[in-house]
Design a protein around this motif. Sequence first.
Motif, PDB file in Angstrom:
ATOM      1  N   MET A   1       0.862  -1.163   0.000  1.00 46.02           N
ATOM      2  CA  MET A   1       0.000   0.000   0.000  1.00 46.02           C
ATOM      3  C   MET A   1       0.911   1.230   0.000  1.00 46.02           C
ATOM      4  SD  MET A   1      -3.245   0.937   2.364  1.00 46.02           S
ATOM      5  CE  MET A   1      -4.072  -0.501   1.792  1.00 46.02           C
ATOM      6  N   THR A   2       0.602   2.170  -0.852  1.00 47.72           N
ATOM      7  CA  THR A   2       1.475   3.324  -1.029  1.00 47.72           C
ATOM      8  C   THR A   2       0.934   4.612  -0.429  1.00 47.72           C
ATOM      9  OG1 THR A   2       0.513   3.804  -3.175  1.00 47.72           O
ATOM     10  CG2 THR A   2       2.451   2.377  -3.148  1.00 47.72           C
ATOM     11  N   ALA A   3      -0.049   4.538   0.415  1.00 45.50           N
ATOM     12  CA  ALA A   3      -0.587   5.737   1.057  1.00 45.50           C
ATOM     13  C   ALA A   3       0.458   6.340   1.993  1.00 45.50           C
ATOM     14  CB  ALA A   3      -1.846   5.381   1.840  1.00 45.50           C
ATOM     15  N   PRO A   4       0.459   7.663   2.161  1.00 45.75           N
ATOM     16  CA  PRO A   4       1.454   8.279   3.042  1.00 45.75           C
ATOM     17  C   PRO A   4       1.269   7.946   4.524  1.00 45.75           C
ATOM     18  CG  PRO A   4       0.000   9.946   2.100  1.00 45.75           C
ATOM     19  CD  PRO A   4      -0.358   8.645   1.463  1.00 45.75           C
ATOM     20  N   VAL A  48      -8.863   3.593   3.065  1.00 46.26           N
ATOM     21  CA  VAL A  48      -9.221   2.302   2.492  1.00 46.26           C
ATOM     22  C   VAL A  48      -8.434   1.227   3.236  1.00 46.26           C
ATOM     23  CG1 VAL A  48      -7.486   2.384   0.653  1.00 46.26           C
ATOM     24  CG2 VAL A  48      -9.530   0.999   0.335  1.00 46.26           C
ATOM     25  N   ALA A  49      -9.057   0.086   3.440  1.00 43.07           N
ATOM     26  CA  ALA A  49      -8.418  -1.022   4.146  1.00 43.07           C
ATOM     27  C   ALA A  49      -8.585  -2.290   3.342  1.00 43.07           C
ATOM     28  CB  ALA A  49      -9.055  -1.194   5.526  1.00 43.07           C
ATOM     29  N   HIS A  50      -7.589  -3.158   3.414  1.00 46.71           N
ATOM     30  CA  HIS A  50      -7.785  -4.493   2.869  1.00 46.71           C
ATOM     31  C   HIS A  50      -7.428  -5.515   3.923  1.00 46.71           C
ATOM     32  CE1 HIS A  50      -3.534  -5.312   1.635  1.00 46.71           C
ATOM     33  NE2 HIS A  50      -3.517  -4.040   1.344  1.00 46.71           N
ATOM     34  N   ILE A  51      -8.225  -6.565   3.949  1.00 43.26           N
ATOM     35  CA  ILE A  51      -8.139  -7.589   4.977  1.00 43.26           C
ATOM     36  C   ILE A  51      -7.916  -8.932   4.298  1.00 43.26           C
ATOM     37  CG2 ILE A  51      -9.375  -8.728   6.838  1.00 43.26           C
ATOM     38  CD1 ILE A  51     -10.995  -6.105   7.092  1.00 43.26           C
ATOM     39  N   LEU A  68      -4.752   9.307   2.963  1.00 43.71           N
ATOM     40  CA  LEU A  68      -4.005  10.445   2.433  1.00 43.71           C
ATOM     41  C   LEU A  68      -3.695  11.471   3.520  1.00 43.71           C
ATOM     42  CD1 LEU A  68      -5.749  11.084  -0.992  1.00 43.71           C
ATOM     43  CD2 LEU A  68      -3.488  10.121  -0.573  1.00 43.71           C
ATOM     44  N   HIS A  69      -4.536  11.514   4.551  1.00 44.66           N
ATOM     45  CA  HIS A  69      -4.358  12.481   5.633  1.00 44.66           C
ATOM     46  C   HIS A  69      -4.330  11.740   6.968  1.00 44.66           C
ATOM     47  CE1 HIS A  69      -5.061  15.696   2.782  1.00 44.66           C
ATOM     48  NE2 HIS A  69      -6.105  14.995   2.344  1.00 44.66           N
ATOM     49  N   ARG A  70      -3.429  12.128   7.818  1.00 41.23           N
ATOM     50  CA  ARG A  70      -3.272  11.492   9.133  1.00 41.23           C
ATOM     51  C   ARG A  70      -4.580  11.522   9.930  1.00 41.23           C
ATOM     52  NH1 ARG A  70       1.469  10.720  11.928  1.00 41.23           N
ATOM     53  NH2 ARG A  70       2.551  12.134  10.508  1.00 41.23           N
TER      54      ARG A  70
END
Length: 88
Positions: A1-4, A48-51, A68-70
Amino acid sequence: MTAPYKAFLRDLPEQLLSKLEICLHRVPLRPFLAPIGPTNFLVGPGLVAHISPELNSSNESHVWIGALHRSALRSLSRLQLPWRRFDG
Protein backbone atom coordinates in the motif's frame (compact mmCIF):
# COMPACT_ATOMS: atom_id res chain seq x y z
CA MET A 1 0.00 0.00 0.00
CA THR A 2 1.48 3.32 -1.03
CA ALA A 3 -0.59 5.74 1.06
CA PRO A 4 1.45 8.28 3.04
CA TYR A 5 -0.23 7.33 6.34
CA LYS A 6 -0.75 3.72 7.30
CA ALA A 7 -1.99 1.39 9.99
CA PHE A 8 -1.17 -2.34 10.12
CA LEU A 9 -2.47 -5.22 12.17
CA ARG A 10 -1.16 -8.77 11.96
CA ASP A 11 -2.82 -11.90 13.30
CA LEU A 12 -6.00 -10.05 14.26
CA PRO A 13 -8.54 -12.48 15.80
CA GLU A 14 -11.94 -12.61 14.15
CA GLN A 15 -13.74 -11.22 17.20
CA LEU A 16 -11.61 -8.04 17.04
CA LEU A 17 -12.21 -7.68 13.31
CA SER A 18 -15.84 -6.91 14.09
CA LYS A 19 -14.67 -3.81 16.05
CA LEU A 20 -13.03 -2.52 12.88
CA GLU A 21 -16.09 -3.26 10.75
CA ILE A 22 -18.19 -1.04 13.02
CA CYS A 23 -16.18 2.00 11.87
CA LEU A 24 -15.68 1.03 8.23
CA HIS A 25 -17.96 -0.19 5.46
CA ARG A 26 -17.33 -3.39 3.54
CA VAL A 27 -17.04 -2.86 -0.20
CA PRO A 28 -19.78 -5.02 -1.80
CA LEU A 29 -17.51 -6.99 -4.12
CA ARG A 30 -16.55 -10.62 -4.31
CA PRO A 31 -13.27 -11.22 -2.39
CA PHE A 32 -10.19 -10.49 -4.49
CA LEU A 33 -7.85 -13.47 -5.14
CA ALA A 34 -10.42 -15.98 -3.89
CA PRO A 35 -10.14 -18.85 -3.06
CA ILE A 36 -6.34 -18.83 -2.57
CA GLY A 37 -6.07 -15.71 -0.40
CA PRO A 38 -9.41 -13.92 -0.39
CA THR A 39 -8.93 -10.21 0.27
CA ASN A 40 -11.82 -8.01 1.29
CA PHE A 41 -11.87 -4.22 1.17
CA LEU A 42 -13.31 -1.79 3.68
CA VAL A 43 -13.64 1.96 3.28
CA GLY A 44 -14.26 4.91 5.53
CA PRO A 45 -13.97 8.67 5.29
CA GLY A 46 -10.58 9.27 3.69
CA LEU A 47 -9.21 5.75 4.01
CA VAL A 48 -9.22 2.30 2.49
CA ALA A 49 -8.42 -1.02 4.15
CA HIS A 50 -7.79 -4.49 2.87
CA ILE A 51 -8.14 -7.59 4.98
CA SER A 52 -6.51 -10.91 4.15
CA PRO A 53 -6.71 -14.16 6.09
CA GLU A 54 -3.65 -15.40 7.93
CA LEU A 55 -2.32 -18.33 5.91
CA ASN A 56 -1.58 -20.48 8.98
CA SER A 57 -4.78 -19.74 10.88
CA SER A 58 -8.44 -19.98 9.98
CA ASN A 59 -9.62 -17.31 12.44
CA GLU A 60 -7.01 -14.53 12.15
CA SER A 61 -6.48 -11.81 9.56
CA HIS A 62 -3.94 -9.24 8.43
CA VAL A 63 -5.26 -5.69 8.06
CA TRP A 64 -3.63 -2.86 6.09
CA ILE A 65 -5.17 0.62 6.14
CA GLY A 66 -4.03 3.59 4.09
CA ALA A 67 -5.02 7.25 4.20
CA LEU A 68 -4.00 10.44 2.43
CA HIS A 69 -4.36 12.48 5.63
CA ARG A 70 -3.27 11.49 9.13
CA SER A 71 -6.57 12.74 10.58
CA ALA A 72 -8.50 10.00 8.73
CA LEU A 73 -6.81 7.37 10.91
CA ARG A 74 -7.38 9.14 14.23
CA SER A 75 -10.93 7.84 14.62
CA LEU A 76 -9.56 4.28 14.62
CA SER A 77 -7.31 4.94 17.62
CA ARG A 78 -10.27 4.65 19.99
CA LEU A 79 -10.69 0.98 19.02
CA GLN A 80 -7.57 0.09 21.03
CA LEU A 81 -6.49 -2.65 18.65
CA PRO A 82 -2.97 -4.15 18.80
CA TRP A 83 -1.52 -1.99 15.98
CA ARG A 84 1.93 -2.88 14.63
CA ARG A 85 2.09 0.53 12.98
CA PHE A 86 -0.30 3.39 13.45
CA ASP A 87 0.37 6.80 11.88
CA GLY A 88 -2.82 8.43 13.17
